[in-house]
Enzyme design. Sequence first.
Site, PDB file in Angstrom:
ATOM      1  N   LYS A   1      -3.078   2.009   1.766  1.00  0.00           N
ATOM      2  CA  LYS A   1      -3.478   2.165   3.176  1.00  0.00           C
ATOM      3  C   LYS A   1      -3.638   3.627   3.573  1.00  0.00           C
ATOM      4  O   LYS A   1      -4.446   3.942   4.444  1.00  0.00           O
ATOM      5  CB  LYS A   1      -2.495   1.466   4.111  1.00  0.00           C
ATOM      6  CG  LYS A   1      -1.164   2.171   4.248  1.00  0.00           C
ATOM      7  CD  LYS A   1      -0.768   2.363   5.695  1.00  0.00           C
ATOM      8  CE  LYS A   1       0.330   3.385   5.866  1.00  0.00           C
ATOM      9  NZ  LYS A   1       1.408   3.496   4.919  1.00  0.00           N
TER      10      LYS A   1
ATOM     11  N   GLY B   1       4.448   1.037   7.294  1.00  0.00           N
ATOM     12  CA  GLY B   1       5.047  -0.293   7.434  1.00  0.00           C
ATOM     13  C   GLY B   1       6.299  -0.266   8.289  1.00  0.00           C
ATOM     14  O   GLY B   1       6.631  -1.246   8.962  1.00  0.00           O
ATOM     15  N   ASN B   2       7.002   0.865   8.278  1.00  0.00           N
ATOM     16  CA  ASN B   2       8.246   0.946   9.042  1.00  0.00           C
ATOM     17  C   ASN B   2       8.018   0.881  10.535  1.00  0.00           C
ATOM     18  O   ASN B   2       8.931   0.560  11.290  1.00  0.00           O
ATOM     19  CB  ASN B   2       8.972   2.241   8.705  1.00  0.00           C
ATOM     20  CG  ASN B   2       9.394   2.245   7.261  1.00  0.00           C
ATOM     21  OD1 ASN B   2      10.082   1.339   6.831  1.00  0.00           O
ATOM     22  ND2 ASN B   2       8.942   3.223   6.513  1.00  0.00           N
TER      23      ASN B   2
ATOM     24  N   LYS C   1       0.383  -1.884  -8.441  1.00  0.00           N
ATOM     25  CA  LYS C   1       0.942  -2.025  -7.091  1.00  0.00           C
ATOM     26  C   LYS C   1       1.811  -3.279  -7.024  1.00  0.00           C
ATOM     27  O   LYS C   1       1.299  -4.399  -7.124  1.00  0.00           O
ATOM     28  CB  LYS C   1      -0.219  -2.109  -6.105  1.00  0.00           C
ATOM     29  CG  LYS C   1       0.174  -2.423  -4.696  1.00  0.00           C
ATOM     30  CD  LYS C   1       0.654  -1.203  -3.965  1.00  0.00           C
ATOM     31  CE  LYS C   1       1.116  -1.583  -2.553  1.00  0.00           C
ATOM     32  NZ  LYS C   1       1.970  -0.566  -1.969  1.00  0.00           N
TER      33      LYS C   1
END
Length: 314
Positions: free
Chosen positions: A215, A11-12, A130
């Site tokens: 993911k 995500g970063n 989650k």
Amino acid sequence: VARPTVIALGGNAISPPGSAGTAEEQTANIGRSMVQVAELVASGTRELVLTHGNGPQVGNVLVKNEIARDVVPPVPLDWCVAQTQATIGFVIANTLGHELAQRGVSQPVVPVVSRVRVAADDPGWQAPSKPIGGWLTDAADVARRRSEGQDFLAHPDKGWRRLVPSPEPLDCMDRPAIELLLGDGAIVVANGGGGIPVVDDGTGLLHGVEAVIDKDLAGSMLAQQLDARRLLLLTDVPGVALGYGTDRERWLGPTPVTTLRTHLNAGEFGTGSMRPKVEAACRFVERTGGEAVIAALDDLLEAAAGRAGTRVLP
Ligand code: ADP
Ligand code: MG
């Protein structure tokens, strides 16, 4: 067709913590990441599959759902994942396509809306784990959502955050399309956000479900299914550390999978961050005999050449 390389972008790479996450910012961040990817392709890695996270993006779609719920019907979580695959896929196709063209490479970049089958009886359904979306502060709102079947994590200061199941990825249902595209020379973006979680109702018809697939695990599964030559898991740290953040911190270079698995089983790695990456890397190496690398996005070329990151060796 040569065996592809699979790259999982954290995500970063798209929306670093602390950024507001405007479309302009996300586009610029993805564009920066795609410079690295284009360099890798230009240096000869033509068979390539990209997958990516979507945590912040899906969180934003959920917020809009709630604020607008009296005006337009909220959409289920599987639709939210599909929407983020489309927008992130669009920006990757646009920015990577441009970077490739500048390097004289004319491969098409094709995002695939990807469904991943999960089991209706996965143990994850019994224990939603989650966290997704932002922190909620309205107790009445949380009570209403609980009555509608949603689960929450409670924090004394921050409020409540929604918890959803994170079932095991079993099968990428769009693998035949991905293989056709790879065979025709495309770079494929697939399984974004872990893929759209679906279950088979017993007749072969797939239904989207309220869950989020990890993911990194979904990227590993896809790499296994595509018989990838290697799996690169890219994030914002240079690799895997033992004793992360402590005074006995030690970064791991090339490491046999059996050693890494032993550390994993000993509870060494941060749940929800490094742990799924290590699990994803170990599964790929254990099941295919290929190599996986966990590395910083900025080190992509060096990592692909085996000179940076934590290489997980068979
Ligand atoms: P991504 O968005 O790339 O999936 P995550 O935040 O999920 O990123 O995972 C990467 C983070 O994992 C790092 O920024 C680091 O803070 C954290 N982390 C936890 N344990 C470890 C460890 N043992 N070694 C390295 N990083 C770790
Ligand atoms: Mg992560």
